[in-house]
Design a protein around this motif. Structure first.
Motif, mmCIF file in Angstrom:
data_model
loop_
_atom_site.group_PDB
_atom_site.id
_atom_site.type_symbol
_atom_site.label_atom_id
_atom_site.label_comp_id
_atom_site.label_asym_id
_atom_site.label_seq_id
_atom_site.Cartn_x
_atom_site.Cartn_y
_atom_site.Cartn_z
ATOM 1 N N LEU A 219 -5.720 -9.086 3.279
ATOM 2 C CA LEU A 219 -4.582 -8.554 3.197
ATOM 3 C C LEU A 219 -3.469 -9.112 4.123
ATOM 4 O O LEU A 219 -2.273 -9.215 3.929
ATOM 5 N N THR A 220 -4.159 -10.071 5.048
ATOM 6 C CA THR A 220 -3.152 -10.818 5.828
ATOM 7 C C THR A 220 -2.378 -11.867 5.101
ATOM 8 O O THR A 220 -1.136 -12.094 5.353
ATOM 9 N N LYS A 223 0.353 -9.872 3.119
ATOM 10 C CA LYS A 223 1.336 -9.428 3.665
ATOM 11 C C LYS A 223 2.295 -10.515 4.199
ATOM 12 O O LYS A 223 3.683 -10.592 4.223
ATOM 13 N N CYS A 250 -5.694 -5.347 -4.088
ATOM 14 C CA CYS A 250 -6.247 -4.657 -3.019
ATOM 15 C C CYS A 250 -5.976 -3.191 -3.392
ATOM 16 O O CYS A 250 -5.265 -2.626 -2.436
ATOM 17 N N SER A 253 -6.485 -0.555 -0.271
ATOM 18 C CA SER A 253 -5.757 -0.599 0.882
ATOM 19 C C SER A 253 -4.518 0.456 1.154
ATOM 20 O O SER A 253 -3.557 0.418 0.573
ATOM 21 N N LYS A 254 -5.007 1.292 2.038
ATOM 22 C CA LYS A 254 -3.828 2.406 2.190
ATOM 23 C C LYS A 254 -2.845 1.604 3.013
ATOM 24 O O LYS A 254 -1.657 2.005 2.965
ATOM 25 N N GLU A 255 -3.256 0.782 3.886
ATOM 26 C CA GLU A 255 -2.388 0.035 4.953
ATOM 27 C C GLU A 255 -1.329 -0.826 3.936
ATOM 28 O O GLU A 255 -0.271 -1.067 4.294
ATOM 29 N N LEU A 256 -1.698 -1.298 2.944
ATOM 30 C CA LEU A 256 -0.910 -1.994 1.946
ATOM 31 C C LEU A 256 0.357 -1.347 1.346
ATOM 32 O O LEU A 256 1.396 -1.522 1.281
ATOM 33 N N TYR A 257 -0.108 -0.061 0.961
ATOM 34 C CA TYR A 257 0.716 0.890 0.214
ATOM 35 C C TYR A 257 1.754 1.185 1.280
ATOM 36 O O TYR A 257 2.959 1.293 1.028
ATOM 37 N N MET A 258 1.395 1.618 2.659
ATOM 38 C CA MET A 258 2.481 1.875 3.495
ATOM 39 C C MET A 258 3.162 0.680 4.004
ATOM 40 O O MET A 258 4.497 0.772 4.338
ATOM 41 N N PHE A 259 2.787 -0.417 4.023
ATOM 42 C CA PHE A 259 3.554 -1.863 4.216
ATOM 43 C C PHE A 259 4.547 -1.958 3.303
ATOM 44 O O PHE A 259 5.881 -2.335 3.873
ATOM 45 N N GLU A 262 7.281 0.190 4.369
ATOM 46 C CA GLU A 262 7.706 0.089 5.541
ATOM 47 C C GLU A 262 8.960 -1.178 5.510
ATOM 48 O O GLU A 262 10.076 -0.887 6.079
#
Length: 302
Positions: A219-220, A223, A250, A253-259, A262
């Motif tokens: 993910l790093t 992003k 990925c 990854s919920k973090e990636l969807y929210m990224f 954002e």
């Protein structure tokens, strides 16, 4: 006699497989030599001798050899950095580079060795020599493996090495060849590091325990790639394309969807088809047009 005491303590720790204590005693012995005013070569030889002693352990003790070897190399790197910073002793810059390179060839994922190698190169104004960090970390062992019998081994490049390669490329001046294309190439090489199915990585050395996973699921890196296209190059189209590729790699990854919402909220919401609301008496369901959603989904899969 402090030297004899530390030497005996090292042997005792080695026999009992207490690698942290073994590396600590070896480090204390090297510091004692430094305080006595010994030359840098003599201090470094004490670490090399301690590493050589690990090779006498049984093959079933590989885990202990790996841990002890890495701790000793880290201790050697610390005292070498201290020597260079304080300008103590006589040494040549090429020898310092060779020592850091030796540690990197065994542990290319170690961030201490990567940072010190980059520090030494920038100190000597040799930043362009770190352009291809893969040659630095696995090139020598890869060339040595060509003489082995059997199929050529496949090495996975650790995520930390990919990050270091991207960092070195982004920090390189324009006059040395750093361009948006070269930086994108570093990102693409990272997320394209895939090993064919059915084939496994092999050990490069006795000190290599296991391969890291592919950077394609990091993910790093995804992003950073999105942020580079969006804010450094101000290219929303490329950032959106990279974001969709990240989702395909990925999807968990919920973090990636929210990224995405954002940083790409305006672009993503503008691409959604209009939502149809029911009027009184209509029997069609609420929501988006299914054909438009399928078209958007097909665009994401390209």
């Amino acid at each position: 006699n402090y030297s004899q005491y530390l030497f005996n303590a090292m042997n005792t720790a080695l026999r009992s497989k207490r690698m942290q204590a073994y590396a600590a005693y070896a480090d204390c012995y090297a510091i004692l030599l430094y305080l006595k005013g010994e030359q840098l070569d003599d201090v470094l030889d004490s670490y090399n001798h301690a590493v050589s002693s690990l090779r006498g352990m049984r093959r079933t003790d590989d885990d202990f050899r790996v841990l002890g070897g890495e701790l000793l190399h880290q201790a050697r790197a610390r005292i070498l950095y201290y020597y260079v910073e304080r300008q103590s002793g006589q040494f040549r810059p090429a020898e310092v580079r060779a020592l850091f390179l030796d540690s990197l060839e065994w542990w290319p994922h170690n961030t201490m060795f990567l940072s010190l190698f980059k520090w030494n190169e920038s100190r000597l104004h040799m930043s362009d020599r770190t352009r291809d960090i893969f040659d630095v970390t696995i090139g020598a062992n890869g060339r040595a493996a060509k003489g082995l019998q059997g199929p050529a081994p496949i090495y996975r490049v650790p995520v930390t090495t990919h990050l270091f390669s991207i960092y070195a490329e982004m920090g390189r001046p324009l006059m040395l060849g750093s361009t948006p294309h070269s930086i994108r190439a570093a990102f693409e090489r990272a997320i394209g590091d895939v090993i064919p199915m059915g084939r496994t990585a092999t050990r490069k050395s006795p000190f290599d325990l296991a391969s890291s996973t592919s950077a394609q699921t990091s993910l790093t890196i995804w992003k950073l790639y999105i942020l580079y296209e969006l804010y450094a190059q101000c290219n929303v189209g490329r950032a959106r394309e990279v974001y969709f590729r990240a989702l395909r790699s990925c999807p968990w990854s919920k973090e990636l969807y929210m990224f995405g919402f954002e940083h790409l909220r305006a672009d993503l919401t503008n691409r959604l088809p209009p939502c149809r609301l029911n009027r009184k008496g209509e029997v069609e369901p609420l929501g988006f047009d299914h054909a438009a959603l399928r078209a958007l989904y097909s665009d994401m899969l390209r």
